[in-house]
Design an enzyme around this catalytic site. Structure first.
Site, PDB file in Angstrom:
ATOM      1  N   GLU A 266       0.860  -1.181   0.000  1.00  0.00           N
ATOM      2  CA  GLU A 266       0.000   0.000   0.000  1.00  0.00           C
ATOM      3  C   GLU A 266       0.898   1.233   0.000  1.00  0.00           C
ATOM      4  O   GLU A 266       1.963   1.215   0.606  1.00  0.00           O
ATOM      5  CB  GLU A 266      -0.898   0.064   1.248  1.00  0.00           C
ATOM      6  CG  GLU A 266      -2.044  -0.919   1.253  1.00  0.00           C
ATOM      7  CD  GLU A 266      -1.668  -2.227   1.909  1.00  0.00           C
ATOM      8  OE1 GLU A 266      -0.652  -2.248   2.651  1.00  0.00           O
ATOM      9  OE2 GLU A 266      -2.357  -3.236   1.677  1.00  0.00           O
TER      10      GLU A 266
ATOM     11  N   ASN B 118       1.925  10.115  -2.017  1.00  0.00           N
ATOM     12  CA  ASN B 118       3.358   9.797  -2.005  1.00  0.00           C
ATOM     13  C   ASN B 118       3.871   9.512  -3.421  1.00  0.00           C
ATOM     14  O   ASN B 118       4.111   8.382  -3.818  1.00  0.00           O
ATOM     15  CB  ASN B 118       3.628   8.602  -1.084  1.00  0.00           C
ATOM     16  CG  ASN B 118       5.101   8.432  -0.760  1.00  0.00           C
ATOM     17  OD1 ASN B 118       5.967   9.036  -1.404  1.00  0.00           O
ATOM     18  ND2 ASN B 118       5.396   7.600   0.229  1.00  0.00           N
TER      19      ASN B 118
ATOM     20  N   TYR C  71       7.808   2.447  -7.412  1.00  0.00           N
ATOM     21  CA  TYR C  71       7.122   1.165  -7.617  1.00  0.00           C
ATOM     22  C   TYR C  71       6.728   0.978  -9.083  1.00  0.00           C
ATOM     23  O   TYR C  71       6.871  -0.105  -9.635  1.00  0.00           O
ATOM     24  CB  TYR C  71       5.879   1.068  -6.718  1.00  0.00           C
ATOM     25  CG  TYR C  71       6.171   1.248  -5.242  1.00  0.00           C
ATOM     26  CD1 TYR C  71       7.295   0.663  -4.665  1.00  0.00           C
ATOM     27  CD2 TYR C  71       5.344   2.015  -4.419  1.00  0.00           C
ATOM     28  CE1 TYR C  71       7.579   0.844  -3.318  1.00  0.00           C
ATOM     29  CE2 TYR C  71       5.625   2.187  -3.072  1.00  0.00           C
ATOM     30  CZ  TYR C  71       6.751   1.602  -2.534  1.00  0.00           C
ATOM     31  OH  TYR C  71       7.037   1.779  -1.205  1.00  0.00           O
TER      32      TYR C  71
HETATM   33  C1  LIG Z   1      10.497   6.140  -1.167  1.00  0.00           C
HETATM   34  C2  LIG Z   1      11.980   6.064  -0.807  1.00  0.00           C
HETATM   35  C3  LIG Z   1      12.263   4.751  -0.069  1.00  0.00           C
HETATM   36  C4  LIG Z   1      12.797   6.084  -2.110  1.00  0.00           C
HETATM   37  O1  LIG Z   1      14.175   5.908  -1.761  1.00  0.00           O
HETATM   38  P1  LIG Z   1      15.323   6.515  -2.666  1.00  0.00           P
HETATM   39  O2  LIG Z   1      16.578   5.819  -2.308  1.00  0.00           O
HETATM   40  O3  LIG Z   1      15.334   7.988  -2.616  1.00  0.00           O
HETATM   41  O4  LIG Z   1      14.815   6.081  -4.111  1.00  0.00           O
HETATM   42  P2  LIG Z   1      15.716   5.806  -5.389  1.00  0.00           P
HETATM   43  O5  LIG Z   1      16.860   6.750  -5.423  1.00  0.00           O
HETATM   44  O6  LIG Z   1      15.986   4.352  -5.469  1.00  0.00           O
HETATM   45  O7  LIG Z   1      14.719   6.228  -6.526  1.00  0.00           O
HETATM   46  C5  LIG Z   1      13.904   5.272  -7.111  1.00  0.00           C
HETATM   47  C6  LIG Z   1      12.861   5.964  -7.973  1.00  0.00           C
HETATM   48  O8  LIG Z   1      11.977   6.718  -7.148  1.00  0.00           O
HETATM   49  C7  LIG Z   1      11.619   7.895  -7.863  1.00  0.00           C
HETATM   50  N1  LIG Z   1      12.152   9.053  -7.164  1.00  0.00           N
HETATM   51  C8  LIG Z   1      13.138   9.099  -6.243  1.00  0.00           C
HETATM   52  N2  LIG Z   1      13.304  10.364  -5.805  1.00  0.00           N
HETATM   53  C9  LIG Z   1      12.415  11.117  -6.491  1.00  0.00           C
HETATM   54  C10 LIG Z   1      12.066  12.499  -6.493  1.00  0.00           C
HETATM   55  N3  LIG Z   1      12.675  13.373  -5.678  1.00  0.00           N
HETATM   56  N4  LIG Z   1      11.068  12.917  -7.308  1.00  0.00           N
HETATM   57  C11 LIG Z   1      10.422  12.045  -8.113  1.00  0.00           C
HETATM   58  N5  LIG Z   1      10.703  10.716  -8.162  1.00  0.00           N
HETATM   59  C12 LIG Z   1      11.671  10.276  -7.365  1.00  0.00           C
HETATM   60  C13 LIG Z   1      12.224   7.787  -9.246  1.00  0.00           C
HETATM   61  O9  LIG Z   1      11.324   7.068 -10.063  1.00  0.00           O
HETATM   62  C14 LIG Z   1      13.436   6.962  -8.974  1.00  0.00           C
HETATM   63  O10 LIG Z   1      13.886   6.264 -10.095  1.00  0.00           O
HETATM   64  P3  LIG Z   1      14.997   6.962 -11.047  1.00  0.00           P
HETATM   65  O11 LIG Z   1      16.114   7.379 -10.152  1.00  0.00           O
HETATM   66  O12 LIG Z   1      15.366   5.871 -11.987  1.00  0.00           O
HETATM   67  O13 LIG Z   1      14.316   8.129 -11.683  1.00  0.00           O
HETATM   68  C15 LIG Z   1      12.447   7.287   0.032  1.00  0.00           C
HETATM   69  O14 LIG Z   1      12.042   8.457  -0.636  1.00  0.00           O
HETATM   70  C16 LIG Z   1      11.875   7.296   1.445  1.00  0.00           C
HETATM   71  O15 LIG Z   1      12.442   6.723   2.364  1.00  0.00           O
HETATM   72  N6  LIG Z   1      10.716   7.965   1.638  1.00  0.00           N
HETATM   73  C17 LIG Z   1      10.060   8.043   2.942  1.00  0.00           C
HETATM   74  C18 LIG Z   1       9.407   6.729   3.306  1.00  0.00           C
HETATM   75  C19 LIG Z   1       8.383   6.301   2.273  1.00  0.00           C
HETATM   76  O16 LIG Z   1       7.647   7.115   1.711  1.00  0.00           O
HETATM   77  N7  LIG Z   1       8.334   4.966   2.031  1.00  0.00           N
HETATM   78  C20 LIG Z   1       7.375   4.386   1.110  1.00  0.00           C
HETATM   79  C21 LIG Z   1       6.183   3.954   1.861  1.00  0.00           C
HETATM   80  S1  LIG Z   1       4.960   3.237   0.785  1.00  0.00           S
END
Ligand SMILES: CC(C)(COP(=O)(O)OP(=O)(O)OC[C@H]1O[C@@H](n2cnc3c(N)ncnc32)[C@H](O)[C@@H]1OP(=O)(O)O)[C@@H](O)C(=O)NCCC(=O)NCCS
Length: 183
Positions: A119, A124, A131
């Protein structure tokens, strides 16, 4: 994830979610979660010790890297459900979120799962993008799923047939090559 990681996990948790899980929830999952798996991501500070003796010495010295991310999942027959995922704010945007999720899915495949579900808050966008990039599709909506009343999208990856598993493995290798580079 081990109990000694929980303090660092909670630090990230508090910076990542409007309604953080309590520490006790992680402790409970680690101690009693027979149908769940939790992993932490830690940067490797030096190359892996070469011999079992070096490894033993390092363990004795209790050297450990900081926790910079984590993921949790629970298994139901045929399916892994992602229950939590977060990356430390200072380490975001390097592919580590994608990497840790792909690693978790790879481990989950040992349980002969066909689908991965989760979910995500409708607001977000970053997590949704992550995903979607990996092949998850929206399959439903849970009204008022979160404590503050926000709706959740239900997203699903699969069926995980041979071709799909191969695609995910290729993606994981590509993400690993990029995200493990120093920035
Ligand atoms: C969601 C989360 C885990 C992503 O971690 P991350 O290490 O920054 O993500 P990644 O660097 O692997 O990015 C993966 C993809 O997410 C998207 N993404 C990452 N940062 C982004 C930004 N600032 N804006 C838009 N898309 C973004 C992109 O699609 C990216 O792929 P790409 O780099 O090929 O374009 C992190 O933002 C987080 O911890 N968020 C708070 C907790 C949360 O929301 N968890 C999810 C609960 S459902």
């Amino acid at each position: 994830m081990r109990e000694e990681d929980i303090a660092e996990v909670m630090e990230i948790e508090r910076h990542s979610f409007p309604n953080p899980w309590p520490e006790s929830a992680y402790r409970h999952e680690i101690r009693y979660g027979t149908d769940s798996l939790f992993y932490v991501l830690q940067p490797c500070q030096e190359p892996s010790p070469a011999t079992w003796w070096d490894r033993l010495l390092r363990r004795r010295q209790r050297e450990r890297s900081p926790v910079i991310g984590y993921v949790g999942m629970r298994f139901v027959p045929g399916e892994a459900h992602i229950t939590t995922i977060a990356v430390h704010p200072e380490w975001r945007g390097r592919g580590l979120g994608k990497y840790i999720l792909l690693m978790a899915i790879q481990q989950a495949l040992r349980n002969r799962i066909r689908f991965v579900t989760l979910e995500v808050r409708v607001s977000n966008r970053i997590a949704q993008q992550l995903y979607t990039d990996l092949g998850f599709r929206v399959v439903g909506i849970q009204r008022g799923y979160y404590r503050d009343g926000e709706d959740a999208w239900v997203m699903r990856l699969g069926p995980l047939d041979e071709a799909e598993i191969e695609r995910l493995e290729k993606t994981r290798r590509a993400v690993e090559a990029v995200s493990m580079r120093d920035k």
